[in-house]
Design a protein around this motif. Structure first.
Motif, mmCIF file in Angstrom:
data_model
loop_
_atom_site.group_PDB
_atom_site.id
_atom_site.type_symbol
_atom_site.label_atom_id
_atom_site.label_comp_id
_atom_site.label_asym_id
_atom_site.label_seq_id
_atom_site.Cartn_x
_atom_site.Cartn_y
_atom_site.Cartn_z
ATOM 1 N N PHE A 9 0.833 -1.202 0.000
ATOM 2 C CA PHE A 9 0.000 0.000 0.000
ATOM 3 C C PHE A 9 0.873 1.260 0.000
ATOM 4 N N VAL A 10 1.858 1.316 0.895
ATOM 5 C CA VAL A 10 2.730 2.490 0.999
ATOM 6 C C VAL A 10 3.497 2.699 -0.304
ATOM 7 N N ALA A 11 3.988 1.629 -0.903
ATOM 8 C CA ALA A 11 4.754 1.744 -2.152
ATOM 9 C C ALA A 11 3.882 2.273 -3.287
ATOM 10 N N ILE A 12 2.652 1.779 -3.403
ATOM 11 C CA ILE A 12 1.748 2.265 -4.452
ATOM 12 C C ILE A 12 1.408 3.729 -4.212
ATOM 13 N N TYR A 13 1.129 4.069 -2.962
ATOM 14 C CA TYR A 13 0.762 5.452 -2.630
ATOM 15 C C TYR A 13 1.896 6.404 -2.992
ATOM 16 N N GLU A 14 3.124 6.018 -2.665
ATOM 17 C CA GLU A 14 4.251 6.920 -2.874
ATOM 18 C C GLU A 14 4.682 6.997 -4.342
ATOM 19 N N THR A 15 4.548 5.898 -5.068
ATOM 20 C CA THR A 15 4.995 5.898 -6.469
ATOM 21 C C THR A 15 3.875 6.185 -7.447
ATOM 22 N N ARG A 16 2.609 6.015 -7.005
ATOM 23 C CA ARG A 16 1.430 6.225 -7.853
ATOM 24 C C ARG A 16 1.406 5.281 -9.067
ATOM 25 N N GLY A 17 1.983 4.099 -8.899
ATOM 26 C CA GLY A 17 1.947 3.152 -10.002
ATOM 27 C C GLY A 17 2.262 1.746 -9.543
ATOM 28 N N LEU A 18 1.644 0.755 -10.188
ATOM 29 C CA LEU A 18 1.883 -0.641 -9.820
ATOM 30 C C LEU A 18 3.270 -1.094 -10.259
ATOM 31 N N THR A 19 3.681 -0.697 -11.450
ATOM 32 C CA THR A 19 4.989 -1.107 -11.953
ATOM 33 C C THR A 19 6.102 -0.515 -11.099
ATOM 34 N N ALA A 20 5.991 0.770 -10.773
ATOM 35 C CA ALA A 20 7.015 1.421 -9.948
ATOM 36 C C ALA A 20 7.042 0.827 -8.550
ATOM 37 N N ALA A 21 5.870 0.512 -8.013
ATOM 38 C CA ALA A 21 5.815 -0.110 -6.686
ATOM 39 C C ALA A 21 6.474 -1.479 -6.710
ATOM 40 N N ALA A 22 6.208 -2.253 -7.758
ATOM 41 C CA ALA A 22 6.811 -3.581 -7.881
ATOM 42 C C ALA A 22 8.330 -3.472 -7.964
ATOM 43 N N SER A 23 8.825 -2.485 -8.728
ATOM 44 C CA SER A 23 10.271 -2.292 -8.855
ATOM 45 C C SER A 23 10.891 -1.955 -7.511
ATOM 46 N N ARG A 24 10.230 -1.087 -6.735
ATOM 47 C CA ARG A 24 10.766 -0.720 -5.430
ATOM 48 C C ARG A 24 10.813 -1.923 -4.492
ATOM 49 N N LEU A 25 9.789 -2.766 -4.551
ATOM 50 C CA LEU A 25 9.682 -3.896 -3.627
ATOM 51 C C LEU A 25 10.393 -5.145 -4.125
ATOM 52 N N TYR A 26 10.945 -5.094 -5.347
ATOM 53 C CA TYR A 26 11.638 -6.240 -5.944
ATOM 54 C C TYR A 26 10.719 -7.453 -6.093
ATOM 55 N N VAL A 27 9.501 -7.184 -6.554
ATOM 56 C CA VAL A 27 8.546 -8.240 -6.846
ATOM 57 C C VAL A 27 7.953 -7.965 -8.223
ATOM 58 N N THR A 28 7.110 -8.872 -8.705
ATOM 59 C CA THR A 28 6.495 -8.687 -10.016
ATOM 60 C C THR A 28 5.252 -7.806 -9.903
ATOM 61 N N GLN A 29 4.858 -7.218 -11.030
ATOM 62 C CA GLN A 29 3.642 -6.411 -11.023
ATOM 63 C C GLN A 29 2.401 -7.240 -10.701
ATOM 64 N N PRO A 30 2.273 -8.478 -11.220
ATOM 65 C CA PRO A 30 1.108 -9.284 -10.819
ATOM 66 C C PRO A 30 1.039 -9.503 -9.307
ATOM 67 N N ALA A 31 2.199 -9.625 -8.664
ATOM 68 C CA ALA A 31 2.196 -9.805 -7.213
ATOM 69 C C ALA A 31 1.653 -8.564 -6.515
ATOM 70 N N VAL A 32 2.017 -7.376 -7.037
ATOM 71 C CA VAL A 32 1.501 -6.138 -6.466
ATOM 72 C C VAL A 32 -0.001 -6.037 -6.710
ATOM 73 N N THR A 274 9.501 9.220 1.118
ATOM 74 C CA THR A 274 9.217 7.788 0.997
ATOM 75 C C THR A 274 10.049 6.982 1.988
ATOM 76 N N THR A 275 9.652 5.725 2.191
ATOM 77 C CA THR A 275 10.143 4.967 3.334
ATOM 78 C C THR A 275 11.288 4.009 3.052
ATOM 79 N N GLN A 276 11.646 3.760 1.785
ATOM 80 C CA GLN A 276 12.650 2.729 1.519
ATOM 81 C C GLN A 276 14.058 3.181 1.901
ATOM 82 N N GLN A 277 14.904 2.221 2.269
ATOM 83 C CA GLN A 277 16.313 2.459 2.590
ATOM 84 C C GLN A 277 16.470 3.542 3.662
ATOM 85 N N THR A 278 15.715 3.408 4.746
ATOM 86 C CA THR A 278 15.649 4.466 5.749
ATOM 87 C C THR A 278 16.999 4.732 6.406
#
Length: 310
Positions: A9-32, A274-278
């Motif tokens: 949720f936080v990744a989608i909110y901050e990036t405003r996109g499923l693909t960008a959120a998936a890239s940040r989380l190192y998972v696939t877009q279908p997983a997001v 944003t919250t990654q790599q704090t």
């Protein structure tokens, strides 16, 4: 609720996109997409709606984001405290937004400070765009930015420097040793710099003094100014005074005080929301702040041979 869903949720909110959120989380877009479906069922709300190329949050998503973000940040900082962050091992890439003067003046000190402790950390310098900066910091497009412009948004920031402005002109310009009042300033031929991040504050001070000007010459880069001013007996430029004073050491230039009131601008370091790599960002934020605060800048690198204009 599964903690991973909160991260999604936080990744989608901050990036405003499923693909960008998936890239940040190192998972696939279908997983997001699957995780978003579970979140929607958990909270009984669509949470994000497609608007062109972005995913815009619903009112419920906006209301729960601060709590979710703070929870994730707290967990990450707790884990970082357990595992520790060792800058000497870090190979992370960070993006820093700097103006042209920021690159010239502060980047050498920043790079020395970072590489002294984190020799493998990578830095990418992004040209400063004040209009885009709040969005970049909100989405994590850049990690840090140095600017004198007060940004909208809840971003952490630290004051680095206070900077005044002055008027740079050739030593051969008649105004170099004559009375320099507001009328003389208005009558002069002005050159402006498109990359001056302090231009909005300067323009506001000029308006208050009734000193709005129409530039005869507009250039893109500060590095153009010293040779241009030195070669002209007419042009003047309103620029940061300490930088102009540094140029005057090797160029045939003088610096006059502004003939109107202008408060010093405050140069601040901003960090992304944003919250990654704090832990890594905490370290870089503090390191960059100390480096700039302890440096007088290397603006003298735009130097001349001291010759007089033709």
């Amino acid at each position: 609720m599964d903690l991973n869903l909160v991260r999604v949720f936080v990744a989608i909110y901050e990036t405003r996109g499923l693909t960008a959120a998936a890239s940040r989380l190192y998972v696939t877009q279908p997983a997001v997409s699957q995780a978003l479906g579970r979140l929607r069922r958990e909270l009984d709300d669509p949470l994000f709606l497609r608007a062109g190329r972005t995913m815009e949050p619903t009112p419920l998503a906006v209301s729960v984001f601060p709590g979710f973000r703070e929870a994730i940040a707290g967990i990450d900082r707790t884990l970082d405290a357990v595992h520790g962050f060792d800058p000497s091992d870090s190979r992370k890439l960070f993006r820093v937004a700097l103006s042209e003067l920021g690159e010239i003046g502060w980047l050498p000190a920043i790079l020395r400070a970072v590489r002294a402790r984190a020799p493998h950390m990578r830095l990418e310098i992004v040209p400063l765009d004040v209009g885009e900066l709040p969005d970049w910091l909100a989405r994590g497009t850049v990690d840090l930015a140095i600017t004198p412009v007060a940004l909208s948004g809840a971003f952490d920031r630290v004051l680095l420097k206070s900077q005044g402005y002055g008027v740079a002109l050739s030593a051969a310009n008649p105004l170099a040793d004559r009375a320099f009042d507001l009328d003389a300033y208005l009558d002069a031929a002005h050159v402006t710099v498109a990359s001056d991040s302090g231009a909005p504050m300067l323009a506001a001070a000029q308006r208050r003094a009734g000193a709005e000007i129409e530039a005869q010459v507009a250039v893109r880069h500060f590095a153009t100014l010293p040779p241009l001013l030195s070669a002209s007996r007419e042009l003047i430029a309103t620029v940061p005074d300490t930088i102009a004073a540094g140029w005057a050491g090797t160029w045939p230039l003088v610096v006059r005080e502004l003939p109107f009131e202008m408060a010093e601008i405050e140069l601040c370091l901003y960090r992304r929301a944003t919250t990654q790599q704090t832990a890594a960002l905490d370290w870089l934020y503090a390191t960059v702040a100390r480096a700039v605060q302890g440096s007088s800048g290397q603006f003298f690198v735009i130097h001349g041979d001291g010759s007089a204009p033709a």
